[in-house]
Design a protein around this motif. Structure first.
Motif, mmCIF file in Angstrom:
data_model
loop_
_atom_site.group_PDB
_atom_site.id
_atom_site.type_symbol
_atom_site.label_atom_id
_atom_site.label_comp_id
_atom_site.label_asym_id
_atom_site.label_seq_id
_atom_site.Cartn_x
_atom_site.Cartn_y
_atom_site.Cartn_z
ATOM 1 N N UNK A 1 -58.157 -16.272 5.460
ATOM 2 C CA UNK A 1 -58.890 -17.426 4.204
ATOM 3 C C UNK A 1 -58.608 -16.965 2.405
ATOM 4 N N UNK A 2 -58.736 -15.697 2.488
ATOM 5 C CA UNK A 2 -58.781 -15.525 1.039
ATOM 6 C C UNK A 2 -57.627 -15.433 0.209
ATOM 7 N N UNK A 3 -56.594 -15.406 0.760
ATOM 8 C CA UNK A 3 -55.167 -15.525 0.781
ATOM 9 C C UNK A 3 -55.115 -17.029 0.345
ATOM 10 N N UNK A 4 -55.644 -18.334 1.121
ATOM 11 C CA UNK A 4 -55.472 -19.088 0.492
ATOM 12 C C UNK A 4 -56.620 -19.762 -0.585
ATOM 13 N N UNK A 5 -57.259 -19.324 -0.962
ATOM 14 C CA UNK A 5 -57.905 -19.696 -1.727
ATOM 15 C C UNK A 5 -57.516 -19.326 -2.764
ATOM 16 N N UNK A 6 -57.159 -18.767 -2.735
ATOM 17 C CA UNK A 6 -56.458 -17.496 -4.071
ATOM 18 C C UNK A 6 -54.952 -18.246 -4.908
ATOM 19 N N UNK A 7 -54.465 -18.496 -3.653
ATOM 20 C CA UNK A 7 -53.352 -20.082 -4.187
ATOM 21 C C UNK A 7 -53.359 -21.081 -3.891
ATOM 22 N N UNK A 8 -54.754 -21.091 -4.133
ATOM 23 C CA UNK A 8 -54.568 -22.892 -4.782
ATOM 24 C C UNK A 8 -55.768 -22.786 -5.837
ATOM 25 N N UNK A 9 -56.382 -21.599 -6.360
ATOM 26 C CA UNK A 9 -56.585 -21.496 -7.727
ATOM 27 C C UNK A 9 -56.010 -20.664 -8.543
ATOM 28 N N UNK A 10 -55.007 -20.149 -7.565
ATOM 29 C CA UNK A 10 -53.482 -18.932 -9.508
ATOM 30 C C UNK A 10 -52.651 -20.208 -8.775
ATOM 31 N N UNK A 11 -52.244 -20.592 -8.291
ATOM 32 C CA UNK A 11 -50.663 -21.290 -7.570
ATOM 33 C C UNK A 11 -49.808 -20.061 -7.508
ATOM 34 N N UNK A 12 -49.076 -20.193 -7.217
ATOM 35 C CA UNK A 12 -47.584 -19.663 -6.841
ATOM 36 C C UNK A 12 -47.232 -18.506 -8.386
ATOM 37 N N UNK A 13 -46.748 -17.766 -8.067
ATOM 38 C CA UNK A 13 -46.382 -16.291 -8.724
ATOM 39 C C UNK A 13 -44.431 -16.849 -9.376
ATOM 40 N N UNK A 14 -44.069 -18.149 -8.125
ATOM 41 C CA UNK A 14 -42.539 -17.911 -8.328
ATOM 42 C C UNK A 14 -42.353 -19.596 -9.021
ATOM 43 N N UNK A 15 -42.980 -20.233 -9.570
ATOM 44 C CA UNK A 15 -42.879 -22.005 -10.020
ATOM 45 C C UNK A 15 -42.459 -21.524 -10.414
ATOM 46 N N UNK A 16 -41.264 -22.859 -10.926
ATOM 47 C CA UNK A 16 -40.930 -23.070 -12.279
ATOM 48 C C UNK A 16 -41.291 -23.814 -13.714
ATOM 49 N N UNK A 17 -41.879 -22.934 -14.121
ATOM 50 C CA UNK A 17 -43.141 -23.204 -15.238
ATOM 51 C C UNK A 17 -42.416 -23.427 -16.247
ATOM 52 N N UNK A 18 -41.654 -23.312 -16.646
ATOM 53 C CA UNK A 18 -40.562 -22.727 -17.991
ATOM 54 C C UNK A 18 -40.689 -24.390 -18.800
ATOM 55 N N UNK A 19 -41.700 -25.606 -18.772
ATOM 56 C CA UNK A 19 -41.771 -27.087 -18.964
ATOM 57 C C UNK A 19 -42.913 -25.947 -19.541
ATOM 58 N N UNK A 20 -43.609 -25.515 -19.305
ATOM 59 C CA UNK A 20 -44.563 -25.424 -19.806
ATOM 60 C C UNK A 20 -45.355 -23.768 -20.805
ATOM 61 N N UNK A 21 -43.971 -23.232 -21.427
ATOM 62 C CA UNK A 21 -43.896 -22.034 -21.781
ATOM 63 C C UNK A 21 -43.203 -22.544 -23.292
ATOM 64 N N UNK A 22 -44.378 -23.263 -23.758
ATOM 65 C CA UNK A 22 -45.092 -23.138 -25.187
ATOM 66 C C UNK A 22 -46.187 -22.891 -25.424
ATOM 67 N N UNK A 23 -46.392 -22.584 -26.978
ATOM 68 C CA UNK A 23 -48.152 -22.508 -27.499
ATOM 69 C C UNK A 23 -48.658 -23.411 -27.176
#
Length: 111
Positions: A1-23
């Motif tokens: 359950x803790x892992x599920x809640x952590x994932x829902x709050x923090x996301x996945x560390x390996x997702x492609x978010x390069x489009x968000x990488x700006x100031x």
């Protein structure tokens, strides 16, 4: 359950978010935004809906100060910890349920 809640709050560390990488979104001082893909959102929605709230709260201390400390709220927390957790879990469930229904991804940013 803790892992599920952590994932829902923090996301996945390996997702492609390069489009968000700006100031304007990520200033480099905290963790960068994370993303949950549509399948992960659906999995999270189902997992959140399956949580037994009574079981979640069963081991929580009856002392508001102790319960707040265990939850990471700190000594300044005022109010009913259980009610706070129940309210926010309900909101998270509704959010993920709707995102899953619409086939959406979720970008998570904690600041």
């Amino acid at each position: 359950m803790a892992a599920l809640l952590e994932r829902a709050v923090s996301g996945d560390p390996d997702g492609d978010v390069g489009f968000l990488d700006h100031n304007e979104v990520y200033d480099g001082f905290a963790d960068p935004p994370r993303v949950l893909g549509a399948t992960a959102v659906t999995d999270s929605a189902h997992g959140l809906d399956a949580i037994d709230v009574g079981a979640l709260l069963a081991d929580l201390s009856a002392s508001s100060a102790e319960a707040a400390a265990v939850c990471g709220f700190g000594p300044g927390f005022v109010g009913d910890v259980r009610a706070h957790l129940v309210e926010h879990l309900a909101a998270m469930r509704q959010f993920y349920r709707e995102a899953a229904h619409r086939g959406r991804c979720v970008v998570v940013r904690v600041d």
